[in-house]
Each structure stands twice: as structure tokens, then as C-alpha cells.
Scaffold this motif. Sequence first.
Motif, PDB file in Angstrom:
ATOM      1  N   GLN A  96       0.827  -1.212   0.000  1.00 33.47           N
ATOM      2  CA  GLN A  96       0.000   0.000   0.000  1.00 33.47           C
ATOM      3  C   GLN A  96       0.865   1.268   0.000  1.00 33.47           C
ATOM      4  N   LYS A  97       1.919   1.225   0.791  1.00 32.40           N
ATOM      5  CA  LYS A  97       2.864   2.352   0.835  1.00 32.40           C
ATOM      6  C   LYS A  97       3.531   2.514  -0.528  1.00 32.40           C
ATOM      7  N   ALA A  98       3.869   1.391  -1.137  1.00 33.51           N
ATOM      8  CA  ALA A  98       4.513   1.426  -2.456  1.00 33.51           C
ATOM      9  C   ALA A  98       3.598   2.099  -3.489  1.00 33.51           C
ATOM     10  N   HIS A  99       2.305   1.810  -3.427  1.00 36.94           N
ATOM     11  CA  HIS A  99       1.343   2.444  -4.342  1.00 36.94           C
ATOM     12  C   HIS A  99       1.346   3.968  -4.150  1.00 36.94           C
ATOM     13  N   LYS A 166      -3.601  -5.695 -14.351  1.00 35.72           N
ATOM     14  CA  LYS A 166      -4.311  -6.635 -13.490  1.00 35.72           C
ATOM     15  C   LYS A 166      -4.136  -6.253 -12.017  1.00 35.72           C
ATOM     16  N   GLU A 167      -2.921  -5.931 -11.655  1.00 30.67           N
ATOM     17  CA  GLU A 167      -2.663  -5.570 -10.254  1.00 30.67           C
ATOM     18  C   GLU A 167      -3.330  -4.249  -9.885  1.00 30.67           C
ATOM     19  N   ARG A 168      -3.307  -3.319 -10.833  1.00 30.38           N
ATOM     20  CA  ARG A 168      -3.865  -1.999 -10.526  1.00 30.38           C
ATOM     21  C   ARG A 168      -5.379  -2.042 -10.378  1.00 30.38           C
ATOM     22  N   LYS A 169      -5.997  -2.930 -11.197  1.00 30.76           N
ATOM     23  CA  LYS A 169      -7.451  -3.049 -11.181  1.00 30.76           C
ATOM     24  C   LYS A 169      -7.943  -3.482  -9.797  1.00 30.76           C
ATOM     25  N   GLN A 170      -7.158  -4.367  -9.164  1.00 33.77           N
ATOM     26  CA  GLN A 170      -7.590  -4.918  -7.880  1.00 33.77           C
ATOM     27  C   GLN A 170      -7.006  -4.099  -6.743  1.00 33.77           C
ATOM     28  N   LYS A 171      -7.699  -3.016  -6.436  1.00 33.49           N
ATOM     29  CA  LYS A 171      -7.187  -2.058  -5.447  1.00 33.49           C
ATOM     30  C   LYS A 171      -7.053  -2.653  -4.049  1.00 33.49           C
ATOM     31  N   THR A 172      -7.873  -3.681  -3.805  1.00 31.70           N
ATOM     32  CA  THR A 172      -7.846  -4.262  -2.458  1.00 31.70           C
ATOM     33  C   THR A 172      -6.846  -5.404  -2.376  1.00 31.70           C
ATOM     34  N   GLY A 173      -5.920  -5.442  -3.286  1.00 33.94           N
ATOM     35  CA  GLY A 173      -4.917  -6.506  -3.268  1.00 33.94           C
ATOM     36  C   GLY A 173      -5.081  -7.388  -4.480  1.00 33.94           C
ATOM     37  N   PHE A 174      -4.022  -8.061  -4.891  1.00 36.12           N
ATOM     38  CA  PHE A 174      -4.155  -8.937  -6.044  1.00 36.12           C
ATOM     39  C   PHE A 174      -3.814 -10.368  -5.673  1.00 36.12           C
ATOM     40  N   LYS A 202     -13.263 -23.229 -14.431  1.00 33.97           N
ATOM     41  CA  LYS A 202     -12.652 -24.098 -13.396  1.00 33.97           C
ATOM     42  C   LYS A 202     -11.263 -23.574 -12.993  1.00 33.97           C
ATOM     43  N   ILE A 203     -10.527 -23.127 -13.997  1.00 33.59           N
ATOM     44  CA  ILE A 203      -9.168 -22.619 -13.733  1.00 33.59           C
ATOM     45  C   ILE A 203      -9.233 -21.392 -12.832  1.00 33.59           C
ATOM     46  N   GLU A 204     -10.160 -20.485 -13.144  1.00 37.30           N
ATOM     47  CA  GLU A 204     -10.313 -19.283 -12.309  1.00 37.30           C
ATOM     48  C   GLU A 204     -10.685 -19.647 -10.881  1.00 37.30           C
ATOM     49  N   GLU A 205     -11.585 -20.632 -10.739  1.00 32.72           N
ATOM     50  CA  GLU A 205     -11.986 -21.079  -9.391  1.00 32.72           C
ATOM     51  C   GLU A 205     -10.780 -21.626  -8.635  1.00 32.72           C
ATOM     52  N   TRP A 206      -9.989 -22.420  -9.364  1.00 32.96           N
ATOM     53  CA  TRP A 206      -8.791 -23.026  -8.744  1.00 32.96           C
ATOM     54  C   TRP A 206      -7.815 -21.929  -8.278  1.00 32.96           C
ATOM     55  N   LYS A 207      -7.634 -20.920  -9.138  1.00 31.77           N
ATOM     56  CA  LYS A 207      -6.697 -19.835  -8.788  1.00 31.77           C
ATOM     57  C   LYS A 207      -7.177 -19.089  -7.549  1.00 31.77           C
ATOM     58  N   LYS A 208      -8.482 -18.851  -7.481  1.00 28.12           N
ATOM     59  CA  LYS A 208      -9.046 -18.146  -6.315  1.00 28.12           C
ATOM     60  C   LYS A 208      -8.848 -18.970  -5.048  1.00 28.12           C
ATOM     61  N   LYS A 209      -9.077 -20.278  -5.191  1.00 26.91           N
ATOM     62  CA  LYS A 209      -8.986 -21.157  -4.026  1.00 26.91           C
ATOM     63  C   LYS A 209      -7.543 -21.251  -3.515  1.00 26.91           C
ATOM     64  N   HIS A 210      -6.603 -21.331  -4.439  1.00 27.88           N
ATOM     65  CA  HIS A 210      -5.214 -21.562  -4.022  1.00 27.88           C
ATOM     66  C   HIS A 210      -4.384 -20.286  -3.933  1.00 27.88           C
ATOM     67  N   GLY A 211      -4.971 -19.175  -4.328  1.00 27.40           N
ATOM     68  CA  GLY A 211      -4.218 -17.915  -4.325  1.00 27.40           C
ATOM     69  C   GLY A 211      -4.195 -17.256  -2.961  1.00 27.40           C
ATOM     70  N   ARG A 212      -3.327 -16.267  -2.866  1.00 27.83           N
ATOM     71  CA  ARG A 212      -3.229 -15.501  -1.624  1.00 27.83           C
ATOM     72  C   ARG A 212      -3.283 -14.036  -2.009  1.00 27.83           C
ATOM     73  N   LEU A 213      -4.051 -13.274  -1.278  1.00 27.14           N
ATOM     74  CA  LEU A 213      -4.142 -11.852  -1.611  1.00 27.14           C
ATOM     75  C   LEU A 213      -2.935 -11.108  -1.079  1.00 27.14           C
ATOM     76  N   ILE A 214      -2.270 -10.400  -1.968  1.00 27.04           N
ATOM     77  CA  ILE A 214      -1.084  -9.635  -1.584  1.00 27.04           C
ATOM     78  C   ILE A 214      -1.461  -8.149  -1.585  1.00 27.04           C
ATOM     79  N   GLY A 215      -0.957  -7.441  -0.612  1.00 22.62           N
ATOM     80  CA  GLY A 215      -1.154  -5.991  -0.594  1.00 22.62           C
ATOM     81  C   GLY A 215      -2.567  -5.571  -0.256  1.00 22.62           C
ATOM     82  N   ARG A 216      -3.270  -6.399   0.510  1.00 19.66           N
ATOM     83  CA  ARG A 216      -4.640  -6.058   0.907  1.00 19.66           C
ATOM     84  C   ARG A 216      -4.611  -4.900   1.884  1.00 19.66           C
ATOM     85  N   LYS A 217      -5.596  -4.002   1.717  1.00 22.44           N
ATOM     86  CA  LYS A 217      -5.640  -2.827   2.599  1.00 22.44           C
ATOM     87  C   LYS A 217      -6.257  -3.175   3.938  1.00 22.44           C
TER      88      LYS A 217
END
Length: 217
Positions: A96-99, A166-174, A202-217
Motif C-alpha cells: 500500500q505504501k509502495a502504491h 491486473k494488479e492496478r485493477k484490484q485495489k484491495t490486493g491482487f 474451473k481454472i479461475e476457481e482453482w486460482k481463487k482457491k489456491h491464491g493468496r491476496l497480496i497488498g490487501r488494505k
Amino acid sequence: MRFDVITMFPELFEPFTKESLLKRAQAKGILSVEAHNLRKWTKDKHRVVDAKPYGGGLGMVMKIEPIFKAVQSLKSKIPKSKVILFTPRGKKFTQQKAHAWAKLDQLIFICGRYEGVDERAAKHIADEEISIGDYVLMGGEVAAMAAIETVSRLIPGVIGKETFLKERKQKTGFLEYPQYTRPEVFRTWQVPKVLLSGNHKKIEEWKKKHGRLIGRK
Ligand code: ADE
């Protein structure tokens, strides 16, 4: 964006600034990274930048005058400029500071070394004191490099356009999810079947399930 780093070890930044993405961004004129030797702002024969602490104690303390002169000479007239002092006691550096920093025109980084920096630098010269984590480095140089990399990739044109947008679109973290590439099987280690399925939902669901949100406010 202009990064001006004040350090006793400018040579540490030489290979770093020549890394491919930073090098390309500098060649394109999108950013500049300059490491300045603090000793340049001393007048005595031995170019002294540190001295024993008043009141006694271990080690040496970085002197205030060279730091003051360095910042004075590097600070541009533009208003969107910030002076950062890297220290382990500072406020934690975050995505967030970096942004926020990526919107500035100039960042002046002061890299402390030894046992510390004269407290007046924190009080009167730096706008912010920043730490990159709860551990003590030999000095602020590695911290400055971490910040330069993190901020640079948020500046348009530095990294690939798709990742950037993609990263910029997701303001609450990517979402940072596990990645795989060829081969499908290495030893007995198999790439998750779903990623090879071509089923985008299915791929998108998998990514959501296994992903981690970085830079969440
Ligand atoms: N200098 C020494 N340790 C540091 C840290 N963790 N962050 C920033 N600057 C430092």
C-alpha cells in the motif's frame, strides 16, 4: 520517478540498477536510480561521516551535516518529493505504501549504517522512517533496493502491461497463485490437472482457491 539514494556504499547499487527491467526502464526514461556517496558531502581530509555517540555507548553514529547537505543538494524543486530514512524501528513498508510512493516524482532514500544515525535526521530531515521488516540489517541499502523494486514495478511501462493492469485493477490486493510450466510431470510431481483442462471457469476457481491476496488494505 527519480530515486536518489544516499549511502556510504554506492557500489552496492551498481549491479542492482543494471538488472534488466530497471535498466530498460531507465533507458526508456521512465525512471532513474542514482546512488550517491555520502562522503561527497564532507569537507575534511578523511571524509568522515560518522563519530562516537554523545553520552557514550557502543559503535559509531552517522553525522548529521553530510546527510543534511546531501538532501539539500538532491531535493528537487518539485513538490512531489519525499525523504525516507531506512531504519529497523521505522513504520513497516507495505504494498500500500509502495502504491502511494509510485505517484511521487522523487524519492530520496537515506541508508543508515553502523549503530545508528544522529536522531536529528529522523526529526528534521526525513519525512518518514521506514523498516522493511522486524529484523536488523547491516544498513538501509538492502531495504532501499527492496523499496525501489516494489515501487518501480507500479510505475506504468516498467513491467509487462497485462500484469500491471491486473494488479492496478484490484485495489484491495491482487491474487498471487501457484504457477506451473513445462513439463507436466517432473519425477512424480504432477501439474494440477485442472490447469491443463482448458476449462477457464474451473481454472479461475482453482486460482481463487489456491491464491493468496497480496497488498490487501
Ligand atoms: N536498517 C537496518 N535494518 C533495517 C530494516 N529492517 N529496515 C530498514 N532499514 C534497516
